[in-house]
Design an enzyme around this catalytic site. Sequence first.
Site, mmCIF file in Angstrom:
data_model
loop_
_atom_site.group_PDB
_atom_site.id
_atom_site.type_symbol
_atom_site.label_atom_id
_atom_site.label_comp_id
_atom_site.label_asym_id
_atom_site.label_seq_id
_atom_site.Cartn_x
_atom_site.Cartn_y
_atom_site.Cartn_z
ATOM 1 N N HIS A 76 0.834 -1.203 0.000
ATOM 2 C CA HIS A 76 0.000 0.000 0.000
ATOM 3 C C HIS A 76 0.870 1.255 0.000
ATOM 4 O O HIS A 76 2.078 1.192 0.203
ATOM 5 C CB HIS A 76 -0.921 0.023 1.227
ATOM 6 C CG HIS A 76 -2.135 -0.835 1.091
ATOM 7 N ND1 HIS A 76 -2.128 -2.166 1.423
ATOM 8 C CD2 HIS A 76 -3.386 -0.565 0.640
ATOM 9 C CE1 HIS A 76 -3.334 -2.682 1.196
ATOM 10 N NE2 HIS A 76 -4.108 -1.718 0.719
ATOM 11 N N LYS B 279 -0.777 4.912 4.479
ATOM 12 C CA LYS B 279 -1.653 3.961 5.162
ATOM 13 C C LYS B 279 -1.146 3.745 6.585
ATOM 14 O O LYS B 279 0.027 3.428 6.792
ATOM 15 C CB LYS B 279 -1.718 2.636 4.407
ATOM 16 C CG LYS B 279 -2.714 1.660 5.025
ATOM 17 C CD LYS B 279 -3.024 0.502 4.107
ATOM 18 C CE LYS B 279 -4.013 -0.457 4.740
ATOM 19 N NZ LYS B 279 -5.303 0.185 5.080
#
Length: 235
Positions: free
Chosen positions: A131, A135
Amino acid sequence: MKIALLGYGKMGQVIERIALERGHEIVLKKDEFNTYDGLSTADVAIDFSVPTAAVSNISSCFHANVPVVSGTTGWLEHYDEMEALCNEKQGGFISSSNFSLGVNIFFELNEYLAKIMAQFDSYKVSMEEIHHTQKLDAPSGTAISLAKGVIENSTYAKWTMEDPQPKEIHIKSKRIGDVPGTHTVTYDSTVDSIELKHTAHNREGFALGAVIAAEWLAGKKGIYTMKDVLNLESK
């Protein structure tokens, strides 16, 4: 339909655009600097905030008699508490680690594959998720959901980010640039490997799925999942 957006970061802004394109009205854009004023006028709320705000957002919806769709991850130690409050207030609730239509199909394939692979001890399962660097939680909620899908359909007992013990699923988390989300489930043996992979190209899929879930939940009471929204059921 009148929608309250709880969390107005990048995801919230994409959800707003898609909701408006689908003919809905935004009655509240809640961030850390404003109040819940306008929440009670909403037909449904969509929560894509941060872990520290999720419980407050969700509980405020139940108290205001507004069904809520939550895509925030990293707060699930309080899930049972929110589930109890939803039942007490006769609210409507969908919480998912990922609202992408493609990812929810991926979840189903993951469970089906786990049932098949449970017969073959020579294959060891592991997972990787990638990600963007913004995040906040690791592993991702989607990776945890994938691990749970395997655990419920095999002899694996738990997941770990450390060196795995027997019957543990290893999850590797990477944070790179602006990657929306890539998840890979690998079954590895000495003779070959089987991979199941989902790659998100942008945030559109997450946002569209959340709006579709909100459209489905509006006017309903009870606790549901994306299986209900998409009429999916593992075979």
